[in-house]
Design a protein around this motif. Sequence first.
Motif, PDB file in Angstrom:
ATOM      1  N   LEU A 212       0.829  -1.211   0.000  1.00  0.00           N
ATOM      2  CA  LEU A 212       0.000   0.000   0.000  1.00  0.00           C
ATOM      3  C   LEU A 212       0.861   1.258   0.000  1.00  0.00           C
ATOM      4  N   ALA A 213       2.047   1.173   0.608  1.00  0.00           N
ATOM      5  CA  ALA A 213       2.951   2.329   0.584  1.00  0.00           C
ATOM      6  C   ALA A 213       3.394   2.625  -0.852  1.00  0.00           C
ATOM      7  N   SER A 216       0.515   4.767  -1.959  1.00  0.00           N
ATOM      8  CA  SER A 216       0.341   6.082  -1.319  1.00  0.00           C
ATOM      9  C   SER A 216       1.543   6.990  -1.581  1.00  0.00           C
ATOM     10  N   GLY A 219       0.898   8.972  -4.470  1.00  0.00           N
ATOM     11  CA  GLY A 219      -0.313   9.797  -4.423  1.00  0.00           C
ATOM     12  C   GLY A 219      -1.551   9.106  -4.962  1.00  0.00           C
ATOM     13  N   ILE A 220      -1.567   7.778  -4.907  1.00  0.00           N
ATOM     14  CA  ILE A 220      -2.687   7.030  -5.488  1.00  0.00           C
ATOM     15  C   ILE A 220      -3.730   6.733  -4.416  1.00  0.00           C
ATOM     16  N   ASN A 221      -4.980   7.072  -4.728  1.00  0.00           N
ATOM     17  CA  ASN A 221      -6.095   6.942  -3.807  1.00  0.00           C
ATOM     18  C   ASN A 221      -6.730   5.554  -3.905  1.00  0.00           C
ATOM     19  N   LEU A 222      -6.598   4.770  -2.835  1.00  0.00           N
ATOM     20  CA  LEU A 222      -7.210   3.442  -2.779  1.00  0.00           C
ATOM     21  C   LEU A 222      -8.712   3.582  -2.551  1.00  0.00           C
ATOM     22  N   THR A 223      -9.527   2.879  -3.339  1.00  0.00           N
ATOM     23  CA  THR A 223     -10.979   2.992  -3.151  1.00  0.00           C
ATOM     24  C   THR A 223     -11.609   1.716  -2.591  1.00  0.00           C
ATOM     25  N   ARG A 224     -10.872   0.608  -2.642  1.00  0.00           N
ATOM     26  CA  ARG A 224     -11.428  -0.630  -2.079  1.00  0.00           C
ATOM     27  C   ARG A 224     -10.296  -1.618  -1.867  1.00  0.00           C
ATOM     28  N   ARG A 283      -1.950  14.758  -6.890  1.00  0.00           N
ATOM     29  CA  ARG A 283      -1.014  15.695  -6.265  1.00  0.00           C
ATOM     30  C   ARG A 283      -0.035  16.212  -7.308  1.00  0.00           C
TER      31      ARG A 283
ATOM     32  N   HIS B 203     -10.871   9.327   3.921  1.00  0.00           N
ATOM     33  CA  HIS B 203     -10.604   8.730   2.619  1.00  0.00           C
ATOM     34  C   HIS B 203      -9.592   9.588   1.877  1.00  0.00           C
ATOM     35  N   GLU B 204      -8.331   9.483   2.323  1.00  0.00           N
ATOM     36  CA  GLU B 204      -7.246  10.278   1.750  1.00  0.00           C
ATOM     37  C   GLU B 204      -6.093   9.356   1.386  1.00  0.00           C
ATOM     38  N   VAL B 205      -5.303   9.801   0.420  1.00  0.00           N
ATOM     39  CA  VAL B 205      -4.144   9.009   0.012  1.00  0.00           C
ATOM     40  C   VAL B 205      -3.264   8.732   1.222  1.00  0.00           C
ATOM     41  N   GLY B 206      -2.963   7.462   1.458  1.00  0.00           N
ATOM     42  CA  GLY B 206      -2.007   7.106   2.496  1.00  0.00           C
ATOM     43  C   GLY B 206      -2.601   6.851   3.858  1.00  0.00           C
ATOM     44  N   THR B 209      -2.430   3.140   4.578  1.00  0.00           N
ATOM     45  CA  THR B 209      -1.024   2.740   4.714  1.00  0.00           C
ATOM     46  C   THR B 209      -0.518   3.084   6.113  1.00  0.00           C
ATOM     47  N   LEU B 212      -2.015   0.684   8.712  1.00  0.00           N
ATOM     48  CA  LEU B 212      -1.406  -0.653   8.670  1.00  0.00           C
ATOM     49  C   LEU B 212       0.049  -0.608   9.142  1.00  0.00           C
ATOM     50  N   SER B 227     -12.562  -3.270   3.170  1.00  0.00           N
ATOM     51  CA  SER B 227     -13.075  -1.905   3.258  1.00  0.00           C
ATOM     52  C   SER B 227     -14.565  -1.907   2.969  1.00  0.00           C
ATOM     53  N   TYR B 237     -13.960   6.146   5.193  1.00  0.00           N
ATOM     54  CA  TYR B 237     -14.100   4.728   4.871  1.00  0.00           C
ATOM     55  C   TYR B 237     -13.986   3.938   6.154  1.00  0.00           C
ATOM     56  N   PHE B 239     -12.818   0.292   7.738  1.00  0.00           N
ATOM     57  CA  PHE B 239     -12.054  -0.917   7.455  1.00  0.00           C
ATOM     58  C   PHE B 239     -12.258  -1.915   8.580  1.00  0.00           C
TER      59      PHE B 239
END
Lengths: 307, 307
Positions: A212-213, A216, A219-224, A283, B203-206, B209, B212, B227, B237, B239
């Motif tokens: 996940l790092a 992040s 700058g990628i937004n995880l949605t699920r 970003r 619900h923000e980038v990182g 991460t 966890l 999620s 969100y 989790f």
Amino acid sequence: MPQIAYLGPPGTFTEQASRALTTGFDAELVAYDAVPQALAAVRAGDVVAAGVPVENSVEGSVPVTLDSLVSGDPLVAVAETIIPITFDVLVRQGTTAAEVGTVASHPHAIAQVRGWLAENLPGARAEPAASTAAAAAAVDAGEFDAAISAPIVVEHYPSLERLATGVADVRDAITRFLLVRRPGPPPEPTGADRTSVAAVIAHEVGSLTDVLAELSLRGINLTRIESRPIRDRIGEYRFYLDFDGHVADARIGDALAALRRRCSEVRFLGSYPKADHSPSAVRPSASEQAFRASEQWLAEIRAGRLA
Amino acid sequence: MPQIAYLGPPGTFTEQASRALTTGFDAELVAYDAVPQALAAVRAGDVVAAGVPVENSVEGSVPVTLDSLVSGDPLVAVAETIIPITFDVLVRQGTTAAEVGTVASHPHAIAQVRGWLAENLPGARAEPAASTAAAAAAVDAGEFDAAISAPIVVEHYPSLERLATGVADVRDAITRFLLVRRPGPPPEPTGADRTSVAAVIAHEVGSLTDVLAELSLRGINLTRIESRPIRDRIGEYRFYLDFDGHVADARIGDALAALRRRCSEVRFLGSYPKADHSPSAVRPSASEQAFRASEQWLAEIRAGRLA
């Protein structure tokens, strides 16, 4: 005309979703008995694509869909749709609420309207049906008095009418479907895209944090995210990840390459326009321009033209 | 005798799981129509606990269970059980496979044995039932010829016998249940425990991460993550996290406190012995002894007795 598979029978939420997924191009929808069979038909080339539930399905099993997506030849999603889970209560024309003695549906649909039934049809006995559509067919045939059905089904049974519409004990429940096909060039980026992957990683402390790092940090937004044990591979876990962005984006490509180095298996499950068209926030440090500029800078350094 | 709620009717996988969860103490199992109702009965004090599916249920809906767990007064899990999903095919005594014209079950159970049916009872027509147990009752009453049922149901119907057992298209599928009750002192640590929490984060980038990393930095092994969007809270969100260890362990307590600082909401869902009794591996740097030693060292530093 190209054929597209879905979990039948006709008149269910899955037909409704599959119609939404194929709006704008000529395709014939073909009902299959189960999601694995629908995906097998795509893999075999019998149909060009399949509409399958991936979140909160009423009638299909989502774990079965996920497991079937990653077992066998690769498949990729090219579109998604999100539809609200609300039911119509259908009766034969002229039937009043007081005349409803039996109400039929898929057990999962009955479970989702139990409160409404207790309040509005307290005397009605719930009867199981194989699907929400089969319930409407049984009402049409005179076997039951009312059916809890997907809104689409009334189109198939002109003799039925709505006793109630928008019925659901839980407000705002949704179900999410993907249109999947055999791999090929992905849909063009729209600026409001989602990418799905299934990643297999060692079941060790920190392995998911590291994956996940990789997202992040770019700058990628995880949605699920959802973890699933792998049947025949002890000590490994599979994660289904959805995140904002398109595989053609520099930050997404960079992250996928990093996942490929870090995971024992990464299956790309597609980049496709998001159903809600919400633009991906990027970003400045993760923009296309920033990636291009950093690559050029590195190339200059490596060539000895800059320090 | 204390009463324990479960998703009925009797004779389903949920009864089988609830019996396993209450082995060793006297309790009367009480069937409820739906999981939210069973949990409401626990919250109201009508029953002392409830057995609920949290992973891959055949008959209940897992998303509904998860949503119901975090809506309303707190509940905590005190035990888990994991049972294989394999079915018995039941018939009235003396019936042969050739005589089976109809086979009834919950639609999700039928979907999971479709391959077996095609191979072994190719002439039989599948009929929906409200549950696997209702299917057995209907066979007992002579309405259908065979039922696809949970192994436990044959105990309720002495007139039925097994035409086949261990039936499942997918090998090694499992379903996981928790026994939940109102908050109180958790079960004693066993060295092979699991802790469950539901955490709400921006619900923000990182943001995930970071959450966890709070676990992995303390050597905590994540065993499940899922999620779920939150209906009425845009931009956040929820989790669901399961990880090895007990809230009484220093590393787990330290991580939970960090989550409490980092998340807008953390709901402790219990620490309980793992069903498979696999001991938690603990890194030396995350052991009880290491935490005690580091706290003593810090106390000495703060007191000016060490530098």
